[in-house]
Every structure is written in C-alpha cells, then in structure tokens.
Scaffold this active site. Sequence first.
Site, PDB file in Angstrom:
ATOM      1  N   ARG A  80     -26.942  43.774 -33.670  1.00 46.96           N
ATOM      2  CA  ARG A  80     -26.424  45.049 -33.121  1.00 46.96           C
ATOM      3  C   ARG A  80     -25.609  44.646 -31.941  1.00 46.96           C
ATOM      4  NH1 ARG A  80     -30.328  48.506 -32.131  1.00 46.96           N
ATOM      5  NH2 ARG A  80     -30.039  48.797 -30.102  1.00 46.96           N
TER       6      ARG A  80
ATOM      7  N   TYR B  55      -5.073  61.982 -37.437  1.00 43.51           N
ATOM      8  CA  TYR B  55      -5.832  61.543 -38.743  1.00 43.51           C
ATOM      9  C   TYR B  55      -6.841  62.650 -38.690  1.00 43.51           C
ATOM     10  CZ  TYR B  55      -8.916  58.988 -41.706  1.00 43.51           C
ATOM     11  OH  TYR B  55      -9.737  58.449 -42.771  1.00 43.51           O
TER      12      TYR B  55
ATOM     13  N   LYS C 184      -7.428  49.478 -42.876  1.00 41.49           N
ATOM     14  CA  LYS C 184      -6.119  49.481 -43.377  1.00 41.49           C
ATOM     15  C   LYS C 184      -5.367  48.203 -43.615  1.00 41.49           C
ATOM     16  CE  LYS C 184      -7.386  53.958 -43.687  1.00 41.49           C
ATOM     17  NZ  LYS C 184      -7.123  54.644 -42.460  1.00 41.49           N
TER      18      LYS C 184
ATOM     19  N   ASP D 138      -3.877  54.669 -31.118  1.00 38.95           N
ATOM     20  CA  ASP D 138      -4.251  54.417 -32.515  1.00 38.95           C
ATOM     21  C   ASP D 138      -3.147  53.544 -33.114  1.00 38.95           C
ATOM     22  OD1 ASP D 138      -4.947  54.265 -35.184  1.00 38.95           O
ATOM     23  OD2 ASP D 138      -5.972  56.304 -35.301  1.00 38.95           O
TER      24      ASP D 138
HETATM   25  C1  LIG Z   1      -7.985  55.522 -41.687  1.00 42.32           C
HETATM   26  C2  LIG Z   1      -7.523  55.949 -40.314  1.00 42.32           C
HETATM   27  C3  LIG Z   1      -8.629  56.105 -39.274  1.00 42.32           C
HETATM   28  C4  LIG Z   1     -10.046  56.155 -39.761  1.00 42.32           C
HETATM   29  O1  LIG Z   1     -10.708  54.913 -40.148  1.00 42.32           O
HETATM   30  P1  LIG Z   1     -11.719  54.635 -41.226  1.00 42.32           P
HETATM   31  O2  LIG Z   1     -11.874  53.167 -41.137  1.00 42.32           O
HETATM   32  O3  LIG Z   1     -11.609  55.212 -42.570  1.00 42.32           O
HETATM   33  O4  LIG Z   1     -12.858  55.159 -40.325  1.00 42.32           O
HETATM   34  C5  LIG Z   1      -8.264  56.359 -38.105  1.00 42.32           C
HETATM   35  N1  LIG Z   1      -6.807  56.677 -37.792  1.00 42.32           N
HETATM   36  C6  LIG Z   1      -5.965  56.165 -38.563  1.00 42.32           C
HETATM   37  C7  LIG Z   1      -4.400  56.343 -38.384  1.00 42.32           C
HETATM   38  C8  LIG Z   1      -6.334  55.929 -40.030  1.00 42.32           C
HETATM   39  O5  LIG Z   1      -5.411  55.784 -40.858  1.00 42.32           O
END
Ligand SMILES: *Cc1c(COP(=O)(O)O)cnc(C)c1O
Length: 424
Positions: A78, A131, A240, A215
């Site tokens: 962890r 998001y 992604k 982000d």
């Molecule tokens: C998918 C996404 C998230 C969240 O990510 P997870 O891996 O699904 O928790 C946050 N920000 C953006 C821009 C995303 O496309």
Amino acid sequence: MTTQYKKTTIGSHRLKAESLMMGYGYDPQLSEGSIKCPNFQTSTFVFKSASEGKDFFDVVSGRRQLKDGEQAGLVYSRFNNPTIEIAENRIALWDNAQECAITGSGMSAISTVLMALSQPGDVIVYSEPIYGGSDTLINGILSQFGIKAVGFMSNGGLNALENAIETAQQLGTISVILVETPDNPTNNLVDIAGCKALAVKAATKQCKQPVLAIDNTMLGPVWQRPLEHGADLCLYSLTKYVGGHSDLIGGSCSGSKELIAKIRKMRNSIGTTMDSNTAWLILRSLETLKIRMKAATEGAQQVVEFLNQHEKVKRIDYPGLLTEDNPQYAVYQKQCSGAGSTFSFEVEGGQEAAFAVLDKLQLIKLAVSLGGTESLAQHPAAMTHSGVAKERREEIGITDGLIRISIGIEDPEDLIADLANALA
Ligand SMILES: *Cc1c(COP(=O)(O)O)cnc(C)c1O
C-alpha cells in the site's frame, strides 16, 4: 550517483521519454536478468533486520526524509512496490516532473489530491464542464467535509476564472484550482500559463498560493505537458489514453517532490494506491503510448475532415479545427502539440437522429470511456452528462444531437465507411 538504468542522456544528448519507456528505472540484474520488469505481486516485503524495518517505517511514514539519491526501503504494497515505483518514475519522465504518485483510478488521483491539499473552510475553484465524477466529488462529497467549491466556464476564458477566484475568496481560502483542458465533451481550451498567473495573483490575498492542478487525461502526456506551462500538478485517468487498451482502471499525479510527498502521505493513509498487476499493465502500455496516440490522432483528423463536409453534421468541437479568429487558437498553439482523438459532433434532428446514428454503427462501439485502441461513441446528453440539467446542457453546447467519439487505431477509411453508413 546515477546508475546506468536511471540515465536519461547519452553524452550531452537528452533521450526522449518514448525511448526510455523500455528500460528506465529497472535494473535487470536485480531480477535474474529478466529484460522486462516483473510484476512484484506481493503484499509485503521481508526486512533484513529489525533495525532496517524500523528505518524503512520512519521513511514511509515521513518521520525521516530521504537523503539525495537514496531510495525508500520496501515495506508493504500500500506504501510502495517496485513495479509501481518504476511505473511512477516513467510517467514522471513524460510529464517532465520530479515525482509521480500512481493511484487505483483517475477519481482516486483527483480525490487524493483534493483531500491532501484542502482543509474544512477551504474553497476549490474548478472549470466547467468537468468530468462527472469530479463534479460529484467536489459538490456532493467534499462538501460533507466543509470544503466549498466555485466553478467557472472553460469557454469563458481567464476572465471567468478571475471572477470565480474573487467569489471564492469571499468564501474562504482557495486550496486548489482544478482545470480540465480541453474540456469534455466540447473541447474548450483553458490557458494554463494564464491560470498560473491568476493563482499567483490570488496568493496576495490569502495565506497560501492555490495549487494549480490540470486534469490532462484528454491530450496528455503526448500532446500537452501542463507542468511546462506553469501547472503545479498534472493528473491523469490512466484508464484512458495511457492505459490505452480499455482493460484497466488507474490514475496518477505528477509534480514537485514536496507536493507529491503530501499526496503520497494521503494516498498511503486512505489506501488509494494502485495494485502491482495494474502497474505492470501500465508499464506495458507506456511503451506504445506515443505510437498509439499518434495513430489515433491521425485517424481522428481524417474522420473530422469527412464529418466536416457531411451535410447532416451541424458542428464539430475539435481543437484541430480552430481558426485564427478564435481566441482559443492562440491557446492551442501555445500549449498543445496535437489535437488528440476525442471530439464531439452535432447531427441535425436532435436525440432521435443521434440515437439512430449510434445504433447503426458497426465497427465503432457504443460505449462511454475514451482513449482505447478501439473507437467508441456515446451520447453525452443521455449518458455521461445526463446528470447536468437540460437547460445548463444547452447553455454549454451539450445539445440533444451531440455525439462524442473517441477514435482508436483502426484504419481511418474503415471508420469513415462506418460513419458514412450510419449517417446515411
Ligand atoms: C475518466 C476520467 C476521469 C476519471 O477516471 P477513472 O479512471 O474512471 O476514475 C477523470 N477525468 C477525466 C477527464 C476522465 O476522462
């Protein structure tokens, strides 16, 4: 001393991230000569002695700082694990960051960052649309802990952010400015260097400078590197483009040693760490990240060209289509080196027409998410952004005829054939 496997230069020649993804940070001699980093599928690590165990605990719990070049001893997965640490070191190279911390999902990266940096009474300023998970976290969860939030429209430019900062400072101290650029699904760009200047200005009216967190899921790290434009933190949903095969969930956060130490401490306490198996898949994915994003972006450009000439397509939100008269064009030129492969387009005829197109697609799959090797399409108003009130949706361009598409690495002509057939 820099060991061979941590070298990033040959003489005075600086190696690029894509060349370092196959070996950086991993010493084969520690693993029987294995060319690939093993998956250290273990929850705990054996200490050589009790005093070593004591010292390792002092380091992971922050009671003792590491000396320059010293590595933290392995304790428990962890806190740390070799597969995870090597993945972190490699993501840090892409982001041009001192350090990176990886987490079990994109949402756990965002929640760990916001919790590590905020206290009750603080205010988070964030770009909209954001998001959906981030919106729920900020407005529905962190509010339970006395953390407030003020949003600003990403298409409103720096003026909108400046106004939001003013409003937020009347409510409390701004802890974090969280920006998604380009936004999703409408691809508006926010000027990262401009945000930083406003964060610095905001610091004159409060006791600490707001941390600027970007982000970077949509374009990074290949087409956009926020830290190079003044951001303090660069966050990803590794689920992604970075993971890139729609087969894992993960997240990360890169930044300075000091900020990442705070974020690691929170992550290690609340347990938002990634498991080693997923980290091993991330290592596999990082090797092909650039060629995947390049192929997907080239495919997207061809698909956009086709859609742009199609009579049933009313509008396309794609940074590659920005023209010089648009103020966002200058932002695009300054901070992006490519337009990515996720964009939205609006068809004539509202929801009925959009659903008909989605239901007719054969090669492109009908699913949310993005950034995988396969192309995906979805309907933001009925799916990812259905939680946003209809009036608000119309205001920000998430109309009933809007379809979001994430282009993968299929042959672009095949994708165009699929879309041509569905639109007919
Ligand atoms: C998918 C996404 C998230 C969240 O990510 P997870 O891996 O699904 O928790 C946050 N920000 C953006 C821009 C995303 O496309």
